[in-house]
Design an enzyme around this catalytic site. Structure first.
Site, short mmCIF file in Angstrom:
data_model
loop_
_atom_site.label_atom_id
_atom_site.label_comp_id
_atom_site.label_asym_id
_atom_site.label_seq_id
_atom_site.Cartn_x
_atom_site.Cartn_y
_atom_site.Cartn_z
CG HIS A 1 -1.81 1.22 1.43
ND1 HIS A 1 -3.10 1.00 1.56
CD2 HIS A 1 -1.67 2.50 1.13
CE1 HIS A 1 -3.71 1.85 1.68
NE2 HIS A 1 -2.79 3.35 1.39
CG HIS B 1 -0.74 6.95 -1.39
ND1 HIS B 1 -1.97 7.37 -1.81
CD2 HIS B 1 -0.83 6.55 -0.16
CE1 HIS B 1 -2.90 6.78 -0.73
NE2 HIS B 1 -2.27 6.25 -0.08
CE LYS C 1 -7.82 2.34 0.20
NZ LYS C 1 -6.89 3.29 0.18
CG HIS D 1 -9.51 5.18 3.90
ND1 HIS D 1 -8.20 5.77 3.97
CD2 HIS D 1 -10.23 5.72 5.19
CE1 HIS D 1 -8.24 6.76 5.17
NE2 HIS D 1 -9.44 6.43 5.81
CG HIS E 1 -4.25 2.75 6.11
ND1 HIS E 1 -5.65 3.09 6.37
CD2 HIS E 1 -4.32 3.38 4.84
CE1 HIS E 1 -6.19 3.64 5.53
NE2 HIS E 1 -5.38 3.85 4.43
CG ASP F 1 -1.06 5.20 3.90
OD1 ASP F 1 -1.37 5.42 2.56
OD2 ASP F 1 -1.67 5.75 4.80
O1 DOR Z 1 -2.58 9.86 5.48
C1 DOR Z 1 -3.19 9.65 4.42
N1 DOR Z 1 -2.55 9.89 3.22
N2 DOR Z 1 -4.01 8.64 4.50
C2 DOR Z 1 -4.65 8.31 3.48
O2 DOR Z 1 -5.64 7.62 3.38
C3 DOR Z 1 -4.32 9.06 1.88
C4 DOR Z 1 -2.99 9.50 2.03
C5 DOR Z 1 -2.85 10.47 0.79
O3 DOR Z 1 -2.99 10.05 -0.20
O4 DOR Z 1 -2.15 11.39 0.99
ZN ZN Z 2 -3.09 4.96 1.46
#
Ligand code: DOR
Ligand code: ZN
Length: 343
Positions: free
Chosen positions: A13, A15, A98, A135, A173, A246
């Site tokens: 997981h 980004h 997701k 989520h 998470h 995450d």
């Molecule tokens: O802290 C987070 N940042 N939680 C999330 O669910 C998304 C992520 C983000 O994309 O910045």
């Molecule tokens: Zn995330």
């Protein structure tokens, strides 16, 4: 033990964001992870097979020279996602979808408002051997932010797990004892990712002695009893829990703002910090399962065959990282000592 060799981990997981940012994020992750499940919350979100395929190309193009890092693509569920979208995603090699409740977190405005109407899509995921990544927080504003994960379990998670019994679900998470207990007692086919920040920190680390925006993420850090429950569950070696950083970069000015973004950019130190946690727990023998086996087994993918070595060596996470366009990111654990280092 001063050195540990494990099968190369995967990050289930994270980004990566897009465009210029990919040069930073993809190489930071490819440093120690063989594969990563890439979250689709771009602007606009990755809602279709075609968008996932073009995003995958941009990620592959950003890999460092000679890297065999493999992104695992996902699509973003909205109120409009159809069964055909799921079939198309499957045909394009997308492994998972997701589900963000609308408004729950960063770039989730196009997320799901009515979970009830999405059941045909959940069935389609199960029929196509795809996973549902959740989520798990309610978005009702009257619910205390510290209770939103538990509320999601009670209002929705129990139902989804029950009504689609052959669907593989990852509770992403997790941050509470409630979520850890729920996953432990759930049917087969229900698992969870856990981030480094939720193992290392609790809400005091965000709020005591001053506000620390770089420790602000969603779901938000909880009280220490929840942190202790997450640490206990990884120490147990249960195959239902696996690594998902995450890692979620935001520029320094967007974090240090009067309405700061949620997310910790942990790719620079995540593997080392997980190692530190397992070491503190006297459970280094359980590290490899969590980092390198449980996720692949749950997703039904082959385990990696290469290995990586971590050594006990103190180093300091840099205070900032400069992006190709000159903007700064403050990485998770900036300026702090980490006890382990990738060799
Ligand atoms: O802290 C987070 N940042 N939680 C999330 O669910 C998304 C992520 C983000 O994309 O910045
Ligand atoms: Zn995330």
């Amino acid at each position: 033990m001063n050195e540990i060799t494990i099968i190369k981990p995967d990050d289930w997981h994270l980004h990566f964001r897009d465009q210029d940012m990919l040069l930073e994020t993809v190489s930071a992750t490819a440093r120690c992870f063989a594969r990563a499940v890439v979250m689709p919350n771009l602007v606009p979100p990755v809602t279709t097979a075609a968008l996932a395929l073009s995003y995958k190309e941009r990620i592959l193009a950003a890999r460092p020279e000679g890297s065999s890092f493999t992104p695992i693509m996902t699509i973003y569920l909205t109120d409009k996602t159809s069964v055909q979208d799921i079939k198309d995603a499957k045909a394009a090699g997308v492994l998972a979808a997701k589900m963000y409740p609308a408004g729950a977190t960063t770039n989730s405005d196009s997320g799901v408002n009515s979970l009830e109407s999405l059941y045909p899509v959940f069935e389609a995921l199960a029929d196509n051997d795809m996973l549902l990544l959740i989520h798990g927080e309610v978005t009702q504003k009257h619910i205390d932010i510290f209770d939103r994960e538990k509320e999601f379990i009670d209002q929705h998670m129990v139902k989804i797990v029950d009504r689609v019994p052959n669907l593989k679900i990852v509770f992403e998470h997790i941050t509470t004892k409630d979520a850890a207990d729920f996953v432990l007692s759930a049917r087969d086919g229900v698992a969870a990712t856990i981030t480094p920040q939720h193992l290392l920190l609790n809400r005091n680390d965000m709020l005591d002695g001053g506000m620390r925006p770089h420790n602000y993420c969603l779901p938000v850090l909880k009280r220490s009893t929840h942190q202790a429950a997450l640490r206990a569950v990884v120490k147990s070696g249960s195959p239902k829990f696996f690594l998902g950083t995450d890692s979620a970069p935001h520029t320094k000015d967007r974090k240090e703002s009067d309405c700061g973004c949620a997310g910790c950019y942990s790719a620079w130190s995540a593997l080392e910090l997980y190692t530190q946690v397992f070491d503190e727990l006297d459970a280094l023998d359980k590290l490899e399962g969590f980092t390198s086996f449980h996720g692949a087994d749950f997703y039904g993918l082959p385990r990696n065959t290469e290995s990586v070595t971590l050594i006990r060596k103190s180093w300091e996470v840099p205070g900032n990282i400069t992006l190709p366009n000159g903007e700064l990111i403050v990485p998770f654990f900036a300026g702090k000592e980490v006890a382990w280092k990738l060799k």
